[in-house]
Design a protein around this motif. Structure first.
Motif, PDB file in Angstrom:
ATOM      1  N   ARG A   1       0.844  -1.202   0.000  1.00 13.90           N
ATOM      2  CA  ARG A   1       0.000   0.000   0.000  1.00 13.90           C
ATOM      3  C   ARG A   1       0.870   1.239   0.000  1.00 13.90           C
ATOM      4  O   ARG A   1       1.870   1.317   0.707  1.00 13.90           O
ATOM      5  CB  ARG A   1      -0.901   0.052   1.246  1.00 13.90           C
ATOM      6  N   SER A   2       0.499   2.228  -0.779  1.00 12.13           N
ATOM      7  CA  SER A   2       1.325   3.435  -0.909  1.00 12.13           C
ATOM      8  C   SER A   2       1.524   4.135   0.432  1.00 12.13           C
ATOM      9  O   SER A   2       2.587   4.701   0.678  1.00 12.13           O
ATOM     10  CB  SER A   2       0.718   4.401  -1.927  1.00 12.13           C
ATOM     11  N   LEU A   3       0.545   4.073   1.320  1.00  8.27           N
ATOM     12  CA  LEU A   3       0.667   4.721   2.631  1.00  8.27           C
ATOM     13  C   LEU A   3       1.740   4.095   3.511  1.00  8.27           C
ATOM     14  O   LEU A   3       2.232   4.732   4.439  1.00  8.27           O
ATOM     15  CB  LEU A   3      -0.670   4.660   3.383  1.00  8.27           C
ATOM     16  N   THR A   4       2.099   2.844   3.250  1.00  7.08           N
ATOM     17  CA  THR A   4       3.048   2.146   4.119  1.00  7.08           C
ATOM     18  C   THR A   4       4.343   1.760   3.407  1.00  7.08           C
ATOM     19  O   THR A   4       5.124   0.986   3.943  1.00  7.08           O
ATOM     20  CB  THR A   4       2.402   0.881   4.730  1.00  7.08           C
ATOM     21  N   ARG A   5       4.563   2.305   2.238  1.00  5.80           N
ATOM     22  CA  ARG A   5       5.822   2.015   1.540  1.00  5.80           C
ATOM     23  C   ARG A   5       7.000   2.626   2.282  1.00  5.80           C
ATOM     24  O   ARG A   5       6.859   3.611   3.004  1.00  5.80           O
ATOM     25  CB  ARG A   5       5.769   2.540   0.109  1.00  5.80           C
ATOM     26  N   ARG A   6       8.154   1.992   2.103  1.00  7.38           N
ATOM     27  CA  ARG A   6       9.422   2.410   2.724  1.00  7.38           C
ATOM     28  C   ARG A   6       9.400   2.254   4.249  1.00  7.38           C
ATOM     29  O   ARG A   6      10.062   2.990   4.964  1.00  7.38           O
ATOM     30  CB  ARG A   6       9.791   3.840   2.334  1.00  7.38           C
ATOM     31  N   ARG A   7       8.622   1.284   4.716  1.00  8.52           N
ATOM     32  CA  ARG A   7       8.560   1.010   6.155  1.00  8.52           C
ATOM     33  C   ARG A   7       8.872  -0.446   6.474  1.00  8.52           C
ATOM     34  O   ARG A   7       8.589  -0.921   7.564  1.00  8.52           O
ATOM     35  CB  ARG A   7       7.187   1.375   6.719  1.00  8.52           C
ATOM     36  N   GLY A   8       9.411  -1.176   5.499  1.00  8.71           N
ATOM     37  CA  GLY A   8       9.853  -2.539   5.743  1.00  8.71           C
ATOM     38  C   GLY A   8       8.864  -3.628   5.390  1.00  8.71           C
ATOM     39  O   GLY A   8       9.162  -4.804   5.563  1.00  8.71           O
ATOM     40  N   VAL A   9       7.702  -3.277   4.860  1.00 10.55           N
ATOM     41  CA  VAL A   9       6.693  -4.293   4.537  1.00 10.55           C
ATOM     42  C   VAL A   9       7.166  -5.160   3.371  1.00 10.55           C
ATOM     43  O   VAL A   9       7.113  -6.393   3.442  1.00 10.55           O
ATOM     44  CB  VAL A   9       5.328  -3.641   4.220  1.00 10.55           C
ATOM     45  N   GLY A  10       7.638  -4.540   2.303  1.00 12.47           N
ATOM     46  CA  GLY A  10       8.136  -5.294   1.148  1.00 12.47           C
ATOM     47  C   GLY A  10       9.324  -6.157   1.523  1.00 12.47           C
ATOM     48  O   GLY A  10       9.428  -7.315   1.119  1.00 12.47           O
ATOM     49  N   LEU A  11      10.221  -5.605   2.313  1.00 13.62           N
ATOM     50  CA  LEU A  11      11.391  -6.350   2.782  1.00 13.62           C
ATOM     51  C   LEU A  11      10.966  -7.561   3.598  1.00 13.62           C
ATOM     52  O   LEU A  11      11.519  -8.652   3.450  1.00 13.62           O
ATOM     53  CB  LEU A  11      12.292  -5.427   3.605  1.00 13.62           C
ATOM     54  N   ARG A  12       9.965  -7.393   4.429  1.00 12.73           N
ATOM     55  CA  ARG A  12       9.470  -8.502   5.254  1.00 12.73           C
ATOM     56  C   ARG A  12       8.890  -9.605   4.374  1.00 12.73           C
ATOM     57  O   ARG A  12       9.112 -10.787   4.613  1.00 12.73           O
ATOM     58  CB  ARG A  12       8.422  -7.969   6.241  1.00 12.73           C
ATOM     59  N   LEU A  13       8.162  -9.231   3.326  1.00 14.75           N
ATOM     60  CA  LEU A  13       7.617 -10.222   2.389  1.00 14.75           C
ATOM     61  C   LEU A  13       8.734 -10.993   1.685  1.00 14.75           C
ATOM     62  O   LEU A  13       8.688 -12.221   1.584  1.00 14.75           O
ATOM     63  CB  LEU A  13       6.718  -9.543   1.354  1.00 14.75           C
TER      64      LEU A  13
END
Length: 134
Positions: free
Chosen positions: A80-92
């Motif tokens: 989600r654009s609101l939560t980008r650059r907060r480690g969500v993609g990295l966690r996935l």
């Protein structure tokens, strides 16, 4: 509360709404529109390949993790654009990597287009992005 990555098999109504919002935030080059996002989610749920990042009972990111014998494939990664650059993609990506290693397989990441965001995400992991239409 930490970000939990899970394989979605029977999403709740809220999960489906979150997925719709999540993929509505996808870059234009990734998905042509809501119909393509719905088709992606439906296909991934059907074959059991949809993984999602959950925080406080809401889905913030998702990807398709297709389990193959030698190399697993991670594709259609979106946060989600609101939560980008907060480690969500990295966690996935980290969880997909861990699951593949546990199964004795490698992990390949696919994207429909080269993007600075994906390259920045993968750089510290020493992973290469394959650009291909899956």
């Amino acid at each position: 509360m930490p970000i939990v990555v899970e394989t979605l098999t029977t999403p709740s109504q809220q999960d489906l709404q979150d997925l719709a919002r999540l993929y509505a935030d996808a870059p234009a080059w990734m998905l042509a529109g809501p119909e393509q996002a719905l088709a992606l989610v439906s296909a991934a749920l059907e074959d059991g390949s949809l993984i999602a990042a959950r925080f406080n009972d809401r889905l913030l990111g998702a990807a398709r993790l297709q389990r193959e014998d030698v190399a697993w494939q991670l594709s259609d990664l979106c946060v989600r654009s609101l939560t980008r650059r907060r480690g969500v993609g990295l966690r996935l990506v980290n969880e997909a990597q861990r699951l593949a290693q546990e199964a004795g397989a490698g992990l390949r990441l696919f994207s429909k287009q080269e993007s600075a965001e994906m390259n920045a995400l993968l750089a510290p992991l020493n992973l290469k992005l394959d650009v291909a239409q899956l």
